[in-house]
Design a protein around this motif. Structure first.
Motif, PDB file in Angstrom:
ATOM      1  N   ARG A   1      -6.079 -39.260 -37.386  1.00  0.00           N
ATOM      2  CA  ARG A   1      -4.984 -39.910 -37.491  1.00  0.00           C
ATOM      3  C   ARG A   1      -4.770 -40.327 -36.154  1.00  0.00           C
ATOM      4  N   LYS A   2      -3.846 -41.596 -35.195  1.00  0.00           N
ATOM      5  CA  LYS A   2      -4.240 -42.271 -34.302  1.00  0.00           C
ATOM      6  C   LYS A   2      -3.462 -41.079 -32.961  1.00  0.00           C
ATOM      7  N   GLU A   3      -2.334 -41.103 -33.741  1.00  0.00           N
ATOM      8  CA  GLU A   3      -0.922 -40.487 -32.902  1.00  0.00           C
ATOM      9  C   GLU A   3      -1.394 -38.996 -32.390  1.00  0.00           C
ATOM     10  N   GLN A   4      -2.456 -38.374 -33.691  1.00  0.00           N
ATOM     11  CA  GLN A   4      -2.974 -37.107 -33.065  1.00  0.00           C
ATOM     12  C   GLN A   4      -3.509 -37.144 -31.928  1.00  0.00           C
ATOM     13  N   VAL A   5      -5.027 -37.528 -32.183  1.00  0.00           N
ATOM     14  CA  VAL A   5      -4.986 -38.261 -31.031  1.00  0.00           C
ATOM     15  C   VAL A   5      -4.765 -38.475 -29.580  1.00  0.00           C
ATOM     16  N   GLU A   6      -3.605 -39.599 -30.051  1.00  0.00           N
ATOM     17  CA  GLU A   6      -2.370 -39.283 -28.873  1.00  0.00           C
ATOM     18  C   GLU A   6      -2.134 -38.467 -27.613  1.00  0.00           C
ATOM     19  N   ALA A   7      -1.766 -37.556 -29.178  1.00  0.00           N
ATOM     20  CA  ALA A   7      -1.105 -36.469 -28.291  1.00  0.00           C
ATOM     21  C   ALA A   7      -2.061 -34.878 -28.075  1.00  0.00           C
ATOM     22  N   ASN A   8      -2.974 -35.065 -28.375  1.00  0.00           N
ATOM     23  CA  ASN A   8      -4.101 -34.321 -28.037  1.00  0.00           C
ATOM     24  C   ASN A   8      -4.724 -34.799 -26.426  1.00  0.00           C
ATOM     25  N   TYR A   9      -4.495 -36.054 -26.144  1.00  0.00           N
ATOM     26  CA  TYR A   9      -5.353 -36.621 -24.168  1.00  0.00           C
ATOM     27  C   TYR A   9      -3.580 -36.233 -23.994  1.00  0.00           C
ATOM     28  N   SER A  10      -2.929 -36.490 -24.295  1.00  0.00           N
ATOM     29  CA  SER A  10      -1.458 -36.385 -23.653  1.00  0.00           C
ATOM     30  C   SER A  10      -1.113 -34.850 -22.315  1.00  0.00           C
ATOM     31  N   GLN A  11      -1.600 -34.318 -23.771  1.00  0.00           N
ATOM     32  CA  GLN A  11      -1.941 -32.421 -23.719  1.00  0.00           C
ATOM     33  C   GLN A  11      -2.390 -32.149 -22.291  1.00  0.00           C
ATOM     34  N   TRP A  12      -3.886 -32.840 -22.892  1.00  0.00           N
ATOM     35  CA  TRP A  12      -4.903 -32.602 -21.686  1.00  0.00           C
ATOM     36  C   TRP A  12      -5.105 -33.540 -21.064  1.00  0.00           C
TER      37      TRP A  12
ATOM     38  N   ASN B   1     -13.550 -34.785 -25.868  1.00  0.00           N
ATOM     39  CA  ASN B   1     -14.255 -35.954 -26.299  1.00  0.00           C
ATOM     40  C   ASN B   1     -13.161 -36.693 -27.917  1.00  0.00           C
ATOM     41  N   TRP B   2     -12.067 -37.003 -28.287  1.00  0.00           N
ATOM     42  CA  TRP B   2     -11.372 -37.518 -29.826  1.00  0.00           C
ATOM     43  C   TRP B   2     -11.553 -38.781 -29.474  1.00  0.00           C
ATOM     44  N   VAL B   3     -12.782 -38.905 -30.849  1.00  0.00           N
ATOM     45  CA  VAL B   3     -12.654 -40.195 -30.840  1.00  0.00           C
ATOM     46  C   VAL B   3     -11.632 -40.430 -32.192  1.00  0.00           C
TER      47      VAL B   3
ATOM     48  N   ILE C   1     -18.873 -40.436 -38.598  1.00  0.00           N
ATOM     49  CA  ILE C   1     -19.041 -39.986 -38.019  1.00  0.00           C
ATOM     50  C   ILE C   1     -20.322 -40.107 -36.684  1.00  0.00           C
ATOM     51  N   LYS C   2     -21.217 -40.880 -38.149  1.00  0.00           N
ATOM     52  CA  LYS C   2     -22.958 -40.931 -36.796  1.00  0.00           C
ATOM     53  C   LYS C   2     -22.516 -42.369 -36.209  1.00  0.00           C
ATOM     54  N   ASP C   3     -22.258 -43.241 -36.994  1.00  0.00           N
ATOM     55  CA  ASP C   3     -21.334 -44.362 -36.657  1.00  0.00           C
ATOM     56  C   ASP C   3     -20.494 -44.273 -35.288  1.00  0.00           C
ATOM     57  N   LEU C   4     -19.665 -43.784 -35.354  1.00  0.00           N
ATOM     58  CA  LEU C   4     -18.274 -43.144 -34.274  1.00  0.00           C
ATOM     59  C   LEU C   4     -18.764 -42.903 -33.240  1.00  0.00           C
ATOM     60  N   ILE C   5     -19.273 -41.845 -33.491  1.00  0.00           N
ATOM     61  CA  ILE C   5     -19.899 -40.592 -31.966  1.00  0.00           C
ATOM     62  C   ILE C   5     -21.707 -40.195 -31.947  1.00  0.00           C
ATOM     63  N   GLY C   6     -22.250 -40.626 -32.997  1.00  0.00           N
ATOM     64  CA  GLY C   6     -24.172 -40.578 -32.253  1.00  0.00           C
ATOM     65  C   GLY C   6     -24.125 -39.614 -31.831  1.00  0.00           C
ATOM     66  N   GLY C   7     -25.393 -39.801 -31.964  1.00  0.00           N
ATOM     67  CA  GLY C   7     -26.025 -38.200 -30.450  1.00  0.00           C
ATOM     68  C   GLY C   7     -26.062 -36.883 -30.894  1.00  0.00           C
ATOM     69  N   GLU C   8     -27.054 -35.666 -30.804  1.00  0.00           N
ATOM     70  CA  GLU C   8     -27.377 -34.685 -31.102  1.00  0.00           C
ATOM     71  C   GLU C   8     -26.196 -33.696 -30.442  1.00  0.00           C
ATOM     72  N   TYR C   9     -25.850 -32.712 -31.581  1.00  0.00           N
ATOM     73  CA  TYR C   9     -25.579 -31.941 -30.802  1.00  0.00           C
ATOM     74  C   TYR C   9     -25.905 -30.524 -31.128  1.00  0.00           C
ATOM     75  N   ASP C  10     -24.782 -29.085 -30.621  1.00  0.00           N
ATOM     76  CA  ASP C  10     -25.251 -28.437 -30.448  1.00  0.00           C
ATOM     77  C   ASP C  10     -25.175 -26.787 -30.533  1.00  0.00           C
ATOM     78  N   LEU C  11     -23.846 -27.668 -31.577  1.00  0.00           N
ATOM     79  CA  LEU C  11     -22.533 -26.656 -32.477  1.00  0.00           C
ATOM     80  C   LEU C  11     -21.743 -27.266 -33.511  1.00  0.00           C
ATOM     81  N   ILE C  12     -21.871 -27.076 -34.558  1.00  0.00           N
ATOM     82  CA  ILE C  12     -20.340 -27.353 -35.046  1.00  0.00           C
ATOM     83  C   ILE C  12     -19.669 -26.728 -35.580  1.00  0.00           C
ATOM     84  N   PHE C  13     -18.305 -26.987 -34.760  1.00  0.00           N
ATOM     85  CA  PHE C  13     -17.296 -25.862 -34.936  1.00  0.00           C
ATOM     86  C   PHE C  13     -16.261 -26.175 -34.895  1.00  0.00           C
ATOM     87  N   SER C  14     -15.082 -26.010 -36.370  1.00  0.00           N
ATOM     88  CA  SER C  14     -14.057 -27.096 -37.320  1.00  0.00           C
ATOM     89  C   SER C  14     -12.930 -25.838 -38.008  1.00  0.00           C
ATOM     90  N   CYS C  15     -12.105 -26.846 -38.434  1.00  0.00           N
ATOM     91  CA  CYS C  15     -11.456 -26.275 -38.989  1.00  0.00           C
ATOM     92  C   CYS C  15     -11.006 -27.402 -40.168  1.00  0.00           C
TER      93      CYS C  15
END
Ligand SMILES: C[S@@+](CC[C@H](N)C(=O)[O-])C[C@H]1O[C@@H](n2cnc3c(N)ncnc32)[C@H](O)[C@@H]1O
Length: 315
Positions: free
Chosen positions: A135-146, A162-164, A171-185
């Motif tokens: 949801r675009k509005e959620q990403v915008e709300a997150n950035y305005s808080q940061w 970094n919110w995408v 997700i692989k096409d959207l952000i690519g790369g390798e990560y050290d922790l998956i954390f979500s809800c």
């Protein structure tokens, strides 16, 4: 060991409590009702974290849920009572997960970013966080808080979260790369419907929900480095027709195992009672418990024998 100037010599060196050593006793029951936990949560939220922002008005089945249980609104102005608010992710649990399960200076990936908590806590701890949110509005709300927080002294030197905006199926096409922790809800099925967007897995029927859920977990796990952890907070939800639980935590275990990880810890997060106390007398007419816990699942990718080599003492 803490040194105290008691002057008694023998008792000078008092062993640190588990809470002081680890932030909270690393037991399979994490009790968010504890005074120290609530006090720390308040401190985090006082920094300006408002994770519910960007969600309340848009929860499709929100009013239906609240309206179902009288007493959700203030008589005087019809506004919503705090205890009936949408679920906000616990910043203290966030902090613990990052200290306990993130690789030193590790990069964090979150396929269901939702509100700002997980991103802002990571950044204030100096960690690199990337979250994907539909949801675009959620990403915008997150950035305005940061942006409101980022010039404060405790955040000015810290990396920005970094919110995408996008569908985590890709997700692989959207952000690519390798990560050290998956954390979500993730969305708990259709318990809270976040949008009508057909890509929003909370708007799908259960079969399609699981199909997308498994695909998103599989792709996200393929971006996790070996000998790393993945942590998911989930809660079970009922089939609205039958009333039976969907066994969502078990499906989550199945999804991660299909992705090549294995269940390493299974914890219970005891949550504050809040609005459940109001609603439970109605639930229990049908002998349904009022749910005051969430399930905290920790998976590992690799050989646990290598954990001590990769993960230093928790400080
Ligand atoms: C808010 S979090 C879940 C919160 C959790 N269920 C709770 O009750 O605390 C779920 C987020 O996943 C997002 N979402 C749903 N489907 C998605 C998808 N396909 N890709 C990325 N994000 C998605 C929703 O917009 C929502 O913000």
């Amino acid at each position: 060991m803490i040194k105290s100037d008691t002057g008694f010599g023998l008792v000078d060196v008092l062993p640190l409590s588990l809470k002081d050593r680890f932030g909270a006793p690393p037991f399979s029951v994490l009790d968010a009702r504890q005074g120290y936990w609530q006090a720390r949560k308040k401190k985090w939220l006082s920094l300006g974290i408002e994770s519910e922002v960007g969600r309340k008005e848009r929860l499709i089945n929100y009013h239906e849920n609240v309206a179902k249980y009288k007493g959700g609104y203030h008589e005087k102005d019809g506004t919503l009572k705090k205890t009936f608010g949408v679920s906000v992710f616990d910043p203290v649990l966030c902090e613990l997960v990052y200290h306990w399960f993130n690789y030193p200076d590790g990069r964090i990936i979150d396929p269901f970013a939702g509100g700002s908590v997980r991103g802002i806590v990571a950044s204030i701890l100096g960690m690199n966080y990337t979250g994907v949110e539909l949801r675009k509005e959620q990403v915008e709300a997150n950035y305005s808080q940061w942006n409101r927080i980022s010039d404060k002294k405790f955040a000015v030197e810290m990396p920005s979260p970094n919110w995408v905006c996008g569908d985590s199926i890709f997700i692989k096409d959207l952000i690519g790369g390798e990560y050290d922790l998956i954390f979500s809800c993730p969305p708990y099925g259709d318990l809270e419907i976040y949008s009508h967007d057909p890509r929003d897995i909370s708007s799908l029927n259960f079969e399609d929900f699981l199909d997308s859920y498994f695909k998103i977990i599989k792709t996200t796990c393929s971006m996790l480095k070996n000998n790393r952890f993945a942590c998911f907070v989930v809660s079970d939800f009922r089939n609205k027709d039958t009333g039976f639980y969907r066994k969502f935590p078990y499906y989550t275990v199945g999804a991660f195992e299909e992705a090549g990880l294995q269940l390493y810890n299974e914890g219970i997060l005891v949550t504050v009672v809040g609005s459940v106390a109001v609603m439970v007398s109605r639930y229990f007419k049908n002998r349904k418990f009022g749910r005051t816990h969430q399930v905290f699942l920790v998976f590992y990718k690799g050989d646990p024998k290598d954990i001590q080599e990769n993960f230093p003492e928790v400080k």
